[in-house]
Enzyme design. Sequence first.
Site, mmCIF file in Angstrom:
data_model
loop_
_atom_site.group_PDB
_atom_site.id
_atom_site.type_symbol
_atom_site.label_atom_id
_atom_site.label_comp_id
_atom_site.label_asym_id
_atom_site.label_seq_id
_atom_site.Cartn_x
_atom_site.Cartn_y
_atom_site.Cartn_z
ATOM 1 N N HIS A 1 136.203 59.571 16.959
ATOM 2 C CA HIS A 1 136.545 59.179 18.317
ATOM 3 C C HIS A 1 137.081 57.756 18.277
ATOM 4 C CE1 HIS A 1 134.246 62.402 20.466
ATOM 5 N NE2 HIS A 1 133.575 62.402 19.314
ATOM 6 N N HIS B 1 135.587 64.658 13.008
ATOM 7 C CA HIS B 1 136.538 63.961 13.873
ATOM 8 C C HIS B 1 136.018 62.570 14.179
ATOM 9 C CE1 HIS B 1 133.779 66.159 16.533
ATOM 10 N NE2 HIS B 1 134.020 65.268 17.469
#
Length: 118
Positions: free
Chosen positions: A107, A105
């Site tokens: 950010h 992922h």
Amino acid sequence: MHDPNCIFCKIIAGDIPSSKVYEDEDMLVFKDIHPSAPVHLLMVPKRHIPSMAQVSVDDAPLLGRMMVKAPELAKANGCNPYPEGGFRLMVNTGEEGGQEVHHLHIHILGGARPWRKG
């Protein structure tokens, strides 16, 4: 590929609710439930990739699309424009890299900078 024990896979599947800001066939972007900045989004590929350490050349088109989409989402979600404003992209990889959820992922952080001292 889906990991039934992964919280992000459960969010992608709709088993856990999220504050979705964008979705397409390859990625989901949602607000972090414990934001570190006024704007804190998580960009998650829908295919389970444990971390950046597991990406391959086959993942380059997806990662490129994610990087191109990030500025648009940052601006649409309240980040001030470049050059006075801006945002930070961060990818934690592995335990020593600060990765808490083992699903790749990115950010997207923007607004006041809590990482800046003083």
